[in-house]
Scaffold this motif. Sequence first.
Motif, PDB file in Angstrom:
ATOM      1  N   TYR A 186       0.816  -1.208   0.000  1.00 44.88           N
ATOM      2  CA  TYR A 186       0.000   0.000   0.000  1.00 44.88           C
ATOM      3  C   TYR A 186       0.853   1.262   0.000  1.00 44.88           C
ATOM      4  O   TYR A 186       0.496   2.265  -0.627  1.00 44.88           O
ATOM      5  CB  TYR A 186      -0.939  -0.006   1.206  1.00 44.88           C
ATOM      6  CG  TYR A 186      -2.028  -1.051   1.112  1.00 44.88           C
ATOM      7  CD1 TYR A 186      -2.772  -1.202  -0.054  1.00 44.88           C
ATOM      8  CD2 TYR A 186      -2.320  -1.898   2.185  1.00 44.88           C
ATOM      9  CE1 TYR A 186      -3.778  -2.155  -0.154  1.00 44.88           C
ATOM     10  CE2 TYR A 186      -3.324  -2.856   2.100  1.00 44.88           C
ATOM     11  CZ  TYR A 186      -4.043  -2.974   0.920  1.00 44.88           C
ATOM     12  OH  TYR A 186      -5.035  -3.926   0.819  1.00 44.88           O
ATOM     13  N   GLU A 187       1.979   1.225   0.690  1.00 47.28           N
ATOM     14  CA  GLU A 187       2.883   2.371   0.685  1.00 47.28           C
ATOM     15  C   GLU A 187       3.423   2.636  -0.717  1.00 47.28           C
ATOM     16  O   GLU A 187       3.461   3.786  -1.178  1.00 47.28           O
ATOM     17  CB  GLU A 187       4.046   2.130   1.649  1.00 47.28           C
ATOM     18  CG  GLU A 187       3.653   2.204   3.114  1.00 47.28           C
ATOM     19  CD  GLU A 187       4.811   1.830   4.027  1.00 47.28           C
ATOM     20  OE1 GLU A 187       5.835   1.312   3.511  1.00 47.28           O
ATOM     21  OE2 GLU A 187       4.703   2.050   5.250  1.00 47.28           O
ATOM     22  N   ASP A 188       3.843   1.563  -1.393  1.00 43.42           N
ATOM     23  CA  ASP A 188       4.381   1.711  -2.749  1.00 43.42           C
ATOM     24  C   ASP A 188       3.307   2.212  -3.716  1.00 43.42           C
ATOM     25  O   ASP A 188       3.570   3.065  -4.574  1.00 43.42           O
ATOM     26  CB  ASP A 188       4.942   0.377  -3.244  1.00 43.42           C
ATOM     27  CG  ASP A 188       6.220  -0.029  -2.521  1.00 43.42           C
ATOM     28  OD1 ASP A 188       6.830   0.836  -1.869  1.00 43.42           O
ATOM     29  OD2 ASP A 188       6.595  -1.220  -2.604  1.00 43.42           O
ATOM     30  N   ALA A 189       2.080   1.695  -3.583  1.00 42.53           N
ATOM     31  CA  ALA A 189       0.991   2.117  -4.466  1.00 42.53           C
ATOM     32  C   ALA A 189       0.651   3.590  -4.234  1.00 42.53           C
ATOM     33  O   ALA A 189       0.444   4.350  -5.186  1.00 42.53           O
ATOM     34  CB  ALA A 189      -0.229   1.236  -4.240  1.00 42.53           C
ATOM     35  N   ALA A 190       0.587   3.977  -2.963  1.00 40.61           N
ATOM     36  CA  ALA A 190       0.279   5.372  -2.648  1.00 40.61           C
ATOM     37  C   ALA A 190       1.353   6.301  -3.209  1.00 40.61           C
ATOM     38  O   ALA A 190       1.045   7.381  -3.739  1.00 40.61           O
ATOM     39  CB  ALA A 190       0.163   5.557  -1.138  1.00 40.61           C
ATOM     40  N   GLU A 191       2.593   5.884  -3.111  1.00 40.22           N
ATOM     41  CA  GLU A 191       3.690   6.690  -3.653  1.00 40.22           C
ATOM     42  C   GLU A 191       3.572   6.814  -5.166  1.00 40.22           C
ATOM     43  O   GLU A 191       3.805   7.883  -5.733  1.00 40.22           O
ATOM     44  CB  GLU A 191       5.029   6.067  -3.266  1.00 40.22           C
ATOM     45  CG  GLU A 191       6.226   6.909  -3.675  1.00 40.22           C
ATOM     46  CD  GLU A 191       7.547   6.331  -3.206  1.00 40.22           C
ATOM     47  OE1 GLU A 191       8.595   6.787  -3.701  1.00 40.22           O
ATOM     48  OE2 GLU A 191       7.540   5.421  -2.347  1.00 40.22           O
ATOM     49  N   SER A 192       3.207   5.712  -5.839  1.00 35.08           N
ATOM     50  CA  SER A 192       3.053   5.758  -7.291  1.00 35.08           C
ATOM     51  C   SER A 192       1.888   6.653  -7.701  1.00 35.08           C
ATOM     52  O   SER A 192       1.967   7.398  -8.685  1.00 35.08           O
ATOM     53  CB  SER A 192       2.848   4.344  -7.850  1.00 35.08           C
ATOM     54  OG  SER A 192       4.010   3.562  -7.673  1.00 35.08           O
ATOM     55  N   PHE A 193       0.777   6.590  -6.945  1.00 38.49           N
ATOM     56  CA  PHE A 193      -0.346   7.486  -7.230  1.00 38.49           C
ATOM     57  C   PHE A 193       0.076   8.946  -7.068  1.00 38.49           C
ATOM     58  O   PHE A 193      -0.314   9.809  -7.864  1.00 38.49           O
ATOM     59  CB  PHE A 193      -1.519   7.185  -6.300  1.00 38.49           C
ATOM     60  CG  PHE A 193      -2.361   6.015  -6.720  1.00 38.49           C
ATOM     61  CD1 PHE A 193      -2.885   5.942  -8.005  1.00 38.49           C
ATOM     62  CD2 PHE A 193      -2.652   4.988  -5.836  1.00 38.49           C
ATOM     63  CE1 PHE A 193      -3.679   4.866  -8.405  1.00 38.49           C
ATOM     64  CE2 PHE A 193      -3.437   3.912  -6.212  1.00 38.49           C
ATOM     65  CZ  PHE A 193      -3.950   3.849  -7.501  1.00 38.49           C
ATOM     66  N   THR A 194       0.875   9.220  -6.044  1.00 39.59           N
ATOM     67  CA  THR A 194       1.342  10.585  -5.823  1.00 39.59           C
ATOM     68  C   THR A 194       2.254  11.042  -6.949  1.00 39.59           C
ATOM     69  O   THR A 194       2.170  12.194  -7.414  1.00 39.59           O
ATOM     70  CB  THR A 194       2.077  10.687  -4.475  1.00 39.59           C
ATOM     71  OG1 THR A 194       1.210  10.265  -3.417  1.00 39.59           O
ATOM     72  CG2 THR A 194       2.525  12.109  -4.201  1.00 39.59           C
ATOM     73  N   ARG A 195       3.142  10.146  -7.400  1.00 42.34           N
ATOM     74  CA  ARG A 195       4.009  10.485  -8.538  1.00 42.34           C
ATOM     75  C   ARG A 195       3.192  10.746  -9.793  1.00 42.34           C
ATOM     76  O   ARG A 195       3.492  11.666 -10.567  1.00 42.34           O
ATOM     77  CB  ARG A 195       5.005   9.359  -8.777  1.00 42.34           C
ATOM     78  CG  ARG A 195       6.105   9.261  -7.718  1.00 42.34           C
ATOM     79  CD  ARG A 195       7.026   8.100  -8.017  1.00 42.34           C
ATOM     80  NE  ARG A 195       8.136   8.042  -7.080  1.00 42.34           N
ATOM     81  CZ  ARG A 195       9.051   7.067  -7.074  1.00 42.34           C
ATOM     82  NH1 ARG A 195       8.972   6.072  -7.943  1.00 42.34           N
ATOM     83  NH2 ARG A 195      10.030   7.091  -6.184  1.00 42.34           N
ATOM     84  N   ALA A 196       2.167   9.942  -9.998  1.00 40.18           N
ATOM     85  CA  ALA A 196       1.298  10.155 -11.159  1.00 40.18           C
ATOM     86  C   ALA A 196       0.627  11.522 -11.056  1.00 40.18           C
ATOM     87  O   ALA A 196       0.562  12.277 -12.036  1.00 40.18           O
ATOM     88  CB  ALA A 196       0.244   9.055 -11.222  1.00 40.18           C
ATOM     89  N   ALA A 197       0.133  11.845  -9.866  1.00 42.58           N
ATOM     90  CA  ALA A 197      -0.523  13.136  -9.665  1.00 42.58           C
ATOM     91  C   ALA A 197       0.430  14.290  -9.935  1.00 42.58           C
ATOM     92  O   ALA A 197       0.062  15.284 -10.579  1.00 42.58           O
ATOM     93  CB  ALA A 197      -1.064  13.224  -8.243  1.00 42.58           C
ATOM     94  N   ASN A 198       1.647  14.176  -9.447  1.00 45.11           N
ATOM     95  CA  ASN A 198       2.636  15.239  -9.665  1.00 45.11           C
ATOM     96  C   ASN A 198       2.925  15.427 -11.149  1.00 45.11           C
ATOM     97  O   ASN A 198       3.066  16.557 -11.633  1.00 45.11           O
ATOM     98  CB  ASN A 198       3.928  14.914  -8.917  1.00 45.11           C
ATOM     99  CG  ASN A 198       3.768  14.997  -7.413  1.00 45.11           C
ATOM    100  OD1 ASN A 198       2.866  15.669  -6.918  1.00 45.11           O
ATOM    101  ND2 ASN A 198       4.625  14.318  -6.673  1.00 45.11           N
TER     102      ASN A 198
END
Length: 325
Positions: free
Chosen positions: A50-62
């Motif tokens: 979940y940490e890795d997925a959340a980080e990837s979603f944040t990178r996508a958002a950025n």
Amino acid sequence: MEVTRSSYLKNKNMSALSQAQRNKGDSFLKEAEITLSKSTWFASSTERKYEDAAESFTRAANAYKVGGWNDEAGNAYKRAAELYKDKLNSLGEASKCLSDAGGCFKKGNSSEAVGCYRSAVTLLCDAGRLNQAAKLSKQIAEIFENEDDASGDAITAAIASYEQAAELFEMEQAKSQASTCLQKVAELSSGALDPPELLRAAEIYESLGKQCLESNLLKYNAKNHFLHAVMCHLANGDSIGASQAFTRFDSLDYTFGESREGKFSKQLVDCVEEFDPEGFATACFEYDRISKLDPWKTSMLVKVKRSIEDSSGDGIEGEDDIDLT
């Protein structure tokens, strides 16, 4: 021709950058979805997923945000916020992502922005971060206030959010920010609501004036708040309440009666009580020569002018404007 060509090349380069960021965002989004689909057997590996997925979603958002894909960025931030809140129990990260999502949606989707900000406010309050919650509440109010052709419901929502922001700022002893929000409550209640809540606004302005008198740095601001309170009473058709308020303010602040604001307040009260439209217009003109009347004061004076017209049957020239000439 050169300017046109330069603009064309600039737009072309920006379009290329935007598309590149869109592709990057799509890639991170796909990465996040793949990560979430993985099976895990241990609590530690599930948490890491979940940490890795959340980080990837944040990178996508950025990436989307840089490319100007605001809705896509907002949605990606929301996905990250859901994971931080529901799966990782990280309220701080969740509220940050929701705040970022609101900032993206605010550029084109105000209802989504408000939803994100409100969710962030709830999480921030739960975490005891009241100052940040207050700032977001203020942003919500500004969204409602600045809506094109803001309806009565939007103004009511703006007032409620400014009140919430003021309460939260007050809890954090941020008195200046709280006062700013209360001024907006009074301004919108008296000038934007239909029908206006003039007595409520007068009470707020009086309270703000009294607060200013408690501070050596702010005591000179009290005069303007007191003037606003008197004008609200007059616009409400209550010359007796206005006169009583003037007397009360003069006893609270011995400099008020001789100040420009105090003298103007007294002139307005006298003109209303004497049904003197010409004196009213002269008082407005003389005050405006030195201290320019802002839109709020003008709107209040229009209401007062109409009350004199209705009582005297002798109107001041001009239906919707104060005649200062």
